[in-house]
Design a protein around this motif. Structure first.
Motif, PDB file in Angstrom:
ATOM      1  N   GLU A  38     -26.234 -32.649 -67.928  1.00  0.00           N
ATOM      2  CA  GLU A  38     -25.303 -33.705 -68.326  1.00  0.00           C
ATOM      3  C   GLU A  38     -24.195 -33.885 -67.293  1.00  0.00           C
ATOM      4  OE1 GLU A  38     -25.259 -35.913 -71.181  1.00  0.00           O
ATOM      5  OE2 GLU A  38     -27.328 -35.285 -70.869  1.00  0.00           O
ATOM      6  N   LEU A  39     -23.681 -32.776 -66.762  1.00  0.00           N
ATOM      7  CA  LEU A  39     -22.624 -32.861 -65.751  1.00  0.00           C
ATOM      8  C   LEU A  39     -23.144 -33.525 -64.476  1.00  0.00           C
ATOM      9  CD1 LEU A  39     -20.013 -30.123 -64.943  1.00  0.00           C
ATOM     10  CD2 LEU A  39     -21.107 -31.409 -63.106  1.00  0.00           C
ATOM     11  N   VAL A  40     -24.252 -33.028 -63.969  1.00  0.00           N
ATOM     12  CA  VAL A  40     -24.811 -33.562 -62.721  1.00  0.00           C
ATOM     13  C   VAL A  40     -25.274 -35.005 -62.904  1.00  0.00           C
ATOM     14  CG1 VAL A  40     -26.703 -33.333 -61.059  1.00  0.00           C
ATOM     15  CG2 VAL A  40     -25.471 -31.298 -61.837  1.00  0.00           C
ATOM     16  N   SER A  89     -31.908 -32.463 -70.973  1.00  0.00           N
ATOM     17  CA  SER A  89     -30.740 -32.581 -71.847  1.00  0.00           C
ATOM     18  C   SER A  89     -30.789 -33.776 -72.778  1.00  0.00           C
ATOM     19  CB  SER A  89     -29.472 -32.691 -71.000  1.00  0.00           C
ATOM     20  OG  SER A  89     -29.443 -33.934 -70.313  1.00  0.00           O
ATOM     21  N   GLY A  90     -31.762 -34.658 -72.576  1.00  0.00           N
ATOM     22  CA  GLY A  90     -31.774 -35.913 -73.293  1.00  0.00           C
ATOM     23  C   GLY A  90     -31.142 -37.028 -72.490  1.00  0.00           C
ATOM     24  N   ALA A  91     -30.535 -36.660 -71.335  1.00  0.00           N
ATOM     25  CA  ALA A  91     -29.939 -37.657 -70.433  1.00  0.00           C
ATOM     26  C   ALA A  91     -28.994 -38.595 -71.165  1.00  0.00           C
ATOM     27  CB  ALA A  91     -31.041 -38.446 -69.698  1.00  0.00           C
ATOM     28  N   HIS A  92     -28.072 -38.033 -71.938  1.00  0.00           N
ATOM     29  CA  HIS A  92     -27.063 -38.865 -72.586  1.00  0.00           C
ATOM     30  C   HIS A  92     -26.144 -39.494 -71.551  1.00  0.00           C
ATOM     31  CE1 HIS A  92     -27.146 -36.466 -76.660  1.00  0.00           C
ATOM     32  NE2 HIS A  92     -28.355 -36.745 -76.203  1.00  0.00           N
ATOM     33  N   PHE A  93     -25.473 -38.660 -70.758  1.00  0.00           N
ATOM     34  CA  PHE A  93     -24.478 -39.077 -69.764  1.00  0.00           C
ATOM     35  C   PHE A  93     -23.382 -39.931 -70.394  1.00  0.00           C
ATOM     36  CE2 PHE A  93     -28.565 -39.556 -67.066  1.00  0.00           C
ATOM     37  CZ  PHE A  93     -28.732 -38.185 -66.985  1.00  0.00           C
ATOM     38  N   ASN A  94     -23.194 -39.803 -71.690  1.00  0.00           N
ATOM     39  CA  ASN A  94     -22.354 -40.757 -72.415  1.00  0.00           C
ATOM     40  C   ASN A  94     -21.888 -40.152 -73.740  1.00  0.00           C
ATOM     41  OD1 ASN A  94     -21.315 -42.955 -73.872  1.00  0.00           O
ATOM     42  ND2 ASN A  94     -22.832 -44.379 -73.098  1.00  0.00           N
ATOM     43  N   PRO A  95     -20.572 -39.883 -73.903  1.00  0.00           N
ATOM     44  CA  PRO A  95     -20.090 -39.324 -75.166  1.00  0.00           C
ATOM     45  C   PRO A  95     -20.392 -40.195 -76.378  1.00  0.00           C
ATOM     46  CG  PRO A  95     -18.433 -39.079 -73.447  1.00  0.00           C
ATOM     47  CD  PRO A  95     -19.505 -39.967 -72.887  1.00  0.00           C
ATOM     48  N   GLU A 116     -23.208 -27.990 -79.537  1.00  0.00           N
ATOM     49  CA  GLU A 116     -23.745 -28.768 -78.417  1.00  0.00           C
ATOM     50  C   GLU A 116     -22.857 -29.959 -78.097  1.00  0.00           C
ATOM     51  OE1 GLU A 116     -28.491 -27.871 -79.188  1.00  0.00           O
ATOM     52  OE2 GLU A 116     -27.414 -29.338 -80.426  1.00  0.00           O
ATOM     53  N   LEU A 117     -22.310 -30.585 -79.130  1.00  0.00           N
ATOM     54  CA  LEU A 117     -21.378 -31.694 -78.929  1.00  0.00           C
ATOM     55  C   LEU A 117     -20.168 -31.224 -78.118  1.00  0.00           C
ATOM     56  CD1 LEU A 117     -20.413 -34.635 -79.732  1.00  0.00           C
ATOM     57  CD2 LEU A 117     -19.324 -33.540 -81.708  1.00  0.00           C
ATOM     58  N   ALA A 118     -19.659 -30.045 -78.454  1.00  0.00           N
ATOM     59  CA  ALA A 118     -18.479 -29.508 -77.787  1.00  0.00           C
ATOM     60  C   ALA A 118     -18.755 -29.140 -76.330  1.00  0.00           C
ATOM     61  CB  ALA A 118     -17.966 -28.278 -78.533  1.00  0.00           C
ATOM     62  N   VAL A 119     -20.025 -28.971 -75.982  1.00  0.00           N
ATOM     63  CA  VAL A 119     -20.399 -28.662 -74.595  1.00  0.00           C
ATOM     64  C   VAL A 119     -20.751 -29.935 -73.828  1.00  0.00           C
ATOM     65  CG1 VAL A 119     -22.127 -27.508 -73.146  1.00  0.00           C
ATOM     66  CG2 VAL A 119     -21.160 -26.319 -75.127  1.00  0.00           C
ATOM     67  N   TYR A 120     -21.482 -30.823 -74.475  1.00  0.00           N
ATOM     68  CA  TYR A 120     -21.941 -32.041 -73.806  1.00  0.00           C
ATOM     69  C   TYR A 120     -20.780 -32.934 -73.356  1.00  0.00           C
ATOM     70  CZ  TYR A 120     -27.053 -31.997 -74.511  1.00  0.00           C
ATOM     71  OH  TYR A 120     -28.389 -31.738 -74.428  1.00  0.00           O
ATOM     72  N   VAL A 121     -19.853 -33.226 -74.266  1.00  0.00           N
ATOM     73  CA  VAL A 121     -18.807 -34.209 -73.958  1.00  0.00           C
ATOM     74  C   VAL A 121     -17.916 -33.772 -72.797  1.00  0.00           C
ATOM     75  CG1 VAL A 121     -16.802 -35.433 -74.854  1.00  0.00           C
ATOM     76  CG2 VAL A 121     -18.871 -35.246 -76.249  1.00  0.00           C
ATOM     77  N   PRO A 122     -17.392 -32.540 -72.785  1.00  0.00           N
ATOM     78  CA  PRO A 122     -16.604 -32.127 -71.608  1.00  0.00           C
ATOM     79  C   PRO A 122     -17.413 -32.148 -70.318  1.00  0.00           C
ATOM     80  CG  PRO A 122     -16.204 -30.647 -73.453  1.00  0.00           C
ATOM     81  CD  PRO A 122     -17.365 -31.512 -73.841  1.00  0.00           C
ATOM     82  N   SER A 123     -18.680 -31.770 -70.396  1.00  0.00           N
ATOM     83  CA  SER A 123     -19.534 -31.795 -69.203  1.00  0.00           C
ATOM     84  C   SER A 123     -19.661 -33.214 -68.658  1.00  0.00           C
ATOM     85  CB  SER A 123     -20.927 -31.241 -69.530  1.00  0.00           C
ATOM     86  OG  SER A 123     -20.857 -29.894 -69.947  1.00  0.00           O
ATOM     87  N   GLN A 124     -19.817 -34.171 -69.556  1.00  0.00           N
ATOM     88  CA  GLN A 124     -19.929 -35.569 -69.144  1.00  0.00           C
ATOM     89  C   GLN A 124     -18.637 -36.071 -68.503  1.00  0.00           C
ATOM     90  OE1 GLN A 124     -20.891 -36.996 -73.021  1.00  0.00           O
ATOM     91  NE2 GLN A 124     -23.062 -36.436 -72.881  1.00  0.00           N
ATOM     92  N   ILE A 125     -17.500 -35.712 -69.081  1.00  0.00           N
ATOM     93  CA  ILE A 125     -16.218 -36.171 -68.548  1.00  0.00           C
ATOM     94  C   ILE A 125     -15.943 -35.550 -67.183  1.00  0.00           C
ATOM     95  CG2 ILE A 125     -13.721 -36.137 -68.900  1.00  0.00           C
ATOM     96  CD1 ILE A 125     -14.287 -36.301 -71.933  1.00  0.00           C
ATOM     97  N   VAL A 126     -16.158 -34.240 -67.063  1.00  0.00           N
ATOM     98  CA  VAL A 126     -15.963 -33.572 -65.763  1.00  0.00           C
ATOM     99  C   VAL A 126     -16.908 -34.157 -64.723  1.00  0.00           C
ATOM    100  CG1 VAL A 126     -16.197 -31.377 -64.536  1.00  0.00           C
ATOM    101  CG2 VAL A 126     -15.082 -31.436 -66.765  1.00  0.00           C
ATOM    102  N   GLY A 127     -18.146 -34.390 -65.122  1.00  0.00           N
ATOM    103  CA  GLY A 127     -19.108 -34.976 -64.197  1.00  0.00           C
ATOM    104  C   GLY A 127     -18.698 -36.360 -63.731  1.00  0.00           C
TER     105      GLY A 127
END
Length: 256
Positions: A38-40, A89-95, A116-127
């Motif tokens: 998600e970050l990358v 990851s499902g390739a969300h790239f989007n909170p 998973e929500l708590a991990v995905y969203v910060p990863s997306q923002i940092v990315g």
């Protein structure tokens, strides 16, 4: 932004369990791998959007051609990223997508849980922030320069509601109709079209919106415009889920 079906089509065919919602990934995929994807993926997406915008403005002064170059690069880049990282990851790239999937999981569907929500969203923002800085670095721009591109007009905010609602409708509609194999092409095509038919040029993504505030280039957005954009995107996500519930309503077939 979404998920693609795993490559193991034979295994899928033999699996009689309910198919996962967009972004839901096999339990065997470690959470750290999903967070990294998600970050990358989000970083790459923002780098594509910002970088192609910078390149376009350096090549032509025609705003229409600039937008065409920007949208074309985004379409191809997004399709590749979904195809590559969707099985991880499902390739969300989007909170907005992640939150929508979490909501459907709460109501009995497959999807991400709170952890998973708590991990995905910060990863997306940092990315997203890293992707904007990377694009600026590649083109010799300041790594961080707050955008001065004001996008606070009401018509632009309406455009974000429409863009995000359409994206959520498409993603979850594909899941409901078992057509996630078309996700890379369908979602990239939708975003490319929404660049042109929405007044806001279809950010449709809170993380990307935050990242684009860090660059004072063609794709930037003023930090002052970010909160309203994100608010409208979240409203759009709710509208999109409501449309999914109505259009793809599940129920028993009646016979006379």
């Amino acid at each position: 932004m979404t998920v693609t079906e795993p490559a193991t089509s034979d295994a899928i065919a033999a699996d009689t369990s309910p198919q996962p919602a967009p972004g839901a990934t096999p339990p065997r995929t470690p959470l750290v791998a999903r967070a990294a994807a998600e970050l990358v993926g989000t970083a790459a997406l923002v780098a594509i959007v910002v970088g192609s915008g910078i390149q376009a403005t350096q090549l032509t002064d025609d705003v229409a051609l600039q937008l065409l170059a920007n949208s074309t690069a985004t379409v191809f880049g997004l399709g590749v990223l979904i195809a590559l990282l969707g099985p991880v990851s499902g390739a969300h790239f989007n909170p907005a997508v992640t939150l929508a999937e979490w909501w459907t999981a709460r109501r009995g569907g497959a999807g991400v849980n709170v952890r998973e929500l708590a991990v995905y969203v910060p990863s997306q923002i940092v990315g997203a922030i890293a992707g904007a800085m990377l694009a600026d670095a590649m083109f010799g721009e300041p790594l961080v320069k707050w955008s001065t591109h004001d996008r606070s007009a009401g018509n632009l905010l309406l455009g974000e509601v429409v863009a995000t609602a359409g994206l959520i409708l498409l993603i979850f509609g594909l899941a409901r109709t078992d057509r996630l194999r078309f996700a890379p092409v369908a979602i990239a095509s939708y975003i490319g079209a929404a660049y042109w038919f929405t007044s806001s040029t279809s950010f449709a993504n809170p993380a990307v919106t935050i990242g684009r505030a860090f660059t004072d280039t063609f794709a930037g957005i003023s930090p002052a415009s970010v909160p309203a954009f994100i608010g409208m995107q979240l409203i759009g996500a709710v509208v999109g889920l409501a449309l999914v519930a109505v259009i793809f309503m599940r129920g028993k077939t009646t016979t006379e």
